[in-house]
Design an enzyme around this catalytic site. Structure first.
Site, PDB file in Angstrom:
ATOM      1  N   HIS A  21      -4.997  -0.728  -0.021  1.00 27.53           N
ATOM      2  CA  HIS A  21      -4.628  -2.086  -0.454  1.00 27.53           C
ATOM      3  C   HIS A  21      -4.224  -2.929   0.756  1.00 27.53           C
ATOM      4  O   HIS A  21      -4.727  -4.048   0.932  1.00 27.53           O
ATOM      5  CB  HIS A  21      -3.472  -1.995  -1.455  1.00 27.53           C
ATOM      6  CG  HIS A  21      -2.968  -3.335  -1.901  1.00 27.53           C
ATOM      7  ND1 HIS A  21      -3.352  -3.919  -3.085  1.00 27.53           N
ATOM      8  CD2 HIS A  21      -2.092  -4.212  -1.323  1.00 27.53           C
ATOM      9  CE1 HIS A  21      -2.751  -5.093  -3.222  1.00 27.53           C
ATOM     10  NE2 HIS A  21      -1.986  -5.293  -2.165  1.00 27.53           N
ATOM     11  N   GLU A  22      -3.342  -2.383   1.580  1.00 31.57           N
ATOM     12  CA  GLU A  22      -2.876  -3.133   2.747  1.00 31.57           C
ATOM     13  C   GLU A  22      -3.992  -3.299   3.779  1.00 31.57           C
ATOM     14  O   GLU A  22      -4.030  -4.302   4.495  1.00 31.57           O
ATOM     15  CB  GLU A  22      -1.663  -2.434   3.376  1.00 31.57           C
ATOM     16  CG  GLU A  22      -0.460  -2.310   2.451  1.00 31.57           C
ATOM     17  CD  GLU A  22      -0.019  -3.635   1.863  1.00 31.57           C
ATOM     18  OE1 GLU A  22      -0.236  -4.692   2.494  1.00 31.57           O
ATOM     19  OE2 GLU A  22       0.535  -3.627   0.742  1.00 31.57           O
ATOM     20  N   HIS A  25      -5.865  -6.503   3.120  1.00 28.46           N
ATOM     21  CA  HIS A  25      -5.179  -7.662   3.707  1.00 28.46           C
ATOM     22  C   HIS A  25      -5.403  -7.697   5.218  1.00 28.46           C
ATOM     23  O   HIS A  25      -5.737  -8.734   5.797  1.00 28.46           O
ATOM     24  CB  HIS A  25      -3.675  -7.582   3.439  1.00 28.46           C
ATOM     25  CG  HIS A  25      -3.299  -7.702   1.992  1.00 28.46           C
ATOM     26  ND1 HIS A  25      -3.795  -8.681   1.157  1.00 28.46           N
ATOM     27  CD2 HIS A  25      -2.448  -6.973   1.221  1.00 28.46           C
ATOM     28  CE1 HIS A  25      -3.278  -8.550  -0.050  1.00 28.46           C
ATOM     29  NE2 HIS A  25      -2.456  -7.518  -0.040  1.00 28.46           N
TER      30      HIS A  25
END
Length: 419
Positions: A21-22, A25
């Site tokens: 998920h990170e 980003h």
């Protein structure tokens, strides 16, 4: 699955869900030219820290998420004012390091009083050195050294707020998207590992045996095929098989199982709860890649509906705080599922990844959905919302989420203690 493998698999699963998920980003922020100061897994005090390039990678104490800290959105800046005495180190006529303390200990530096400084747009420093005013150009990756740490400057074109609405939205939206992609892949992998039920099953298989259960004590093993119970053929009817067990509480049952082609006679006595401690499953076959992709897509749709139905129940009060689980409860469920085997854990990881992606897109302050909402308002208004007000909204939202996390974690722990 042995306990040590269960623990390792559980840790790796959570690490994968958060880190991917990170990474979404991180990757798209870097592509947009944004300076990413930190890539963190967890919150709270640092347990591990290593810097690679411009980014510091950290693992923190509280395993309840993660974050990517981008320049322009973080408080990691060092203010240098006119009239302040600093020391600078140069390379190829560009300032590469700016020292703000312990100046007497610095060697090979130029010492002077700041007359003017711009580390965002013009990238220069004007110093008064022994009465002479000199202008120095600053390297766009120069470091400000002070208070025992180094902070890279962030020129305006490296800051989050300087990018277009589309670039910023993509760097935020990419996190949940990575969770959706991971969920789809994991659903497909789980199907490949576990297989699919045949059209007309003729066998009931033992997919797992719980330690110290009546089944384990009777000698049942994972992979056994139940041929008959008390002389009655079982066939492929799992429901009838489970009913036979449930109506024989405390009564010894004569089982015949097929184990590697040989029939084995066992005596199994259900416990007071009408269970024997097994995970029965139907006869399965190995699916093709195309079929696995189709099933993975169907699973995404099915579980998305289940997740949104759960949100609906929370909103309308059908589910209270006492019914919600936090990190402790989720970890316990994950460990229980991991004991059943890798296919079950993989399917569970897919569900959690899908949930994480959907939850982060909710318009709740501090979540990705809220940040996207502010960007949407900026696109409509033609100008951004006051950064201070937006930061306050996200701060309050984060504080409320942490408070909620404390409450549900307390409930988790209380539930474990009472058992």
């Amino acid at each position: 699955m042995p306990m040590i493998q269960v623990v390792i698999a559980t840790v790796l699963m959570f690490f994968l869900l958060v880190s991917l998920h990170e990474w979404g980003h991180f990757y798209f922020a870097r592509r947009a030219g944004i300076l990413v100061r930190e890539f963190a897994i967890g919150f709270g005090p640092k347990l591990f820290s290593a810097k690679r390039g411009e980014t510091r990678y950290t693992i923190r104490l509280l395993p309840i998420g993660g974050f990517v800290r981008m320049a322009g959105e973080d408080p990691e800046t060092v203010e240098i004012q006119a009239g302040q005495t600093i020391a600078v180190r140069q390379k190829d006529d560009l300032v590469t390091r700016i020292y703000v303390d312990r100046l007497e200990e610095r060697s090979g530096v130029l010492l002077g009083e700041v007359k003017s400084i711009d580390l965002e747009k013009d990238l220069h420093i004007r110093l008064d050195v022994d009465g002479d005013a000199i202008r120095l150009n600053v390297h766009p990756q120069a470091l400000v050294v002070g208070r025992g740490r180094e902070t890279q400057i962030a020129p305006i074109d490296r800051q989050f707020g300087s990018k277009t609405v589309g670039q910023r939205a993509l760097s935020i939206f990419a996190g949940p998207v990575m969770n959706f992609v991971l969920a789809f892949v994991l659903f497909g992998a789980a199907v490949q590992m576990s297989g699919v039920v045949v059209d007309h099953p003729t066998k009931v298989l033992i997919n797992g045996v719980i330690d110290d259960s009546p089944a384990a004590k009777a000698g049942l093993q994972k992979g056994d095929w139940v041929v008959s119970v008390n002389g009655q053929a079982v066939g492929g009817d799992i429901d009838a098989f489970v009913d036979m067990i449930g109506t024989s509480v405390g009564k010894p049952m004569k089982w015949v199982v097929n184990r590697s082609g040989e029939e084995v006679n066992l005596t199994v006595t259900p416990g007071s709860d009408g269970k024997v401690g097994i995970y029965p499953g139907p006869e399965k076959r190995q699916p093709g890649i195309g079929e696995s992709v189709k099933i993975a897509g169907e699973s995404m749709v099915t579980w998305t509906k289940v997740i949104f139905d759960g949100f609906r129940k929370i909103v309308f009060g059908e589910v209270g705080l006492k019914d919600m689980s936090g990190p402790v409860g989720t970890t316990k469920v994950t460990i229980d599922i991991a004991k059943q085997g890798l296919p079950y854990l993989t399917n569970w990881a897919a569900i959690l990844s899908l949930y994480l992606g959907i939850f982060n897109l909710l318009p709740i302050p501090a979540l990705d959905g809220s940040r996207l909402l502010f960007l949407g308002l900026e696109a409509v208004r033609g100008r951004p919302v006051d950064p201070n007000r937006e930061s306050m909204v996200h701060f309050i939202g984060f504080a409320m989420l942490m408070l909620l996390m404390v409450v549900v974690t307390y409930n988790d722990i209380l539930g474990l203690v009472r058992k």
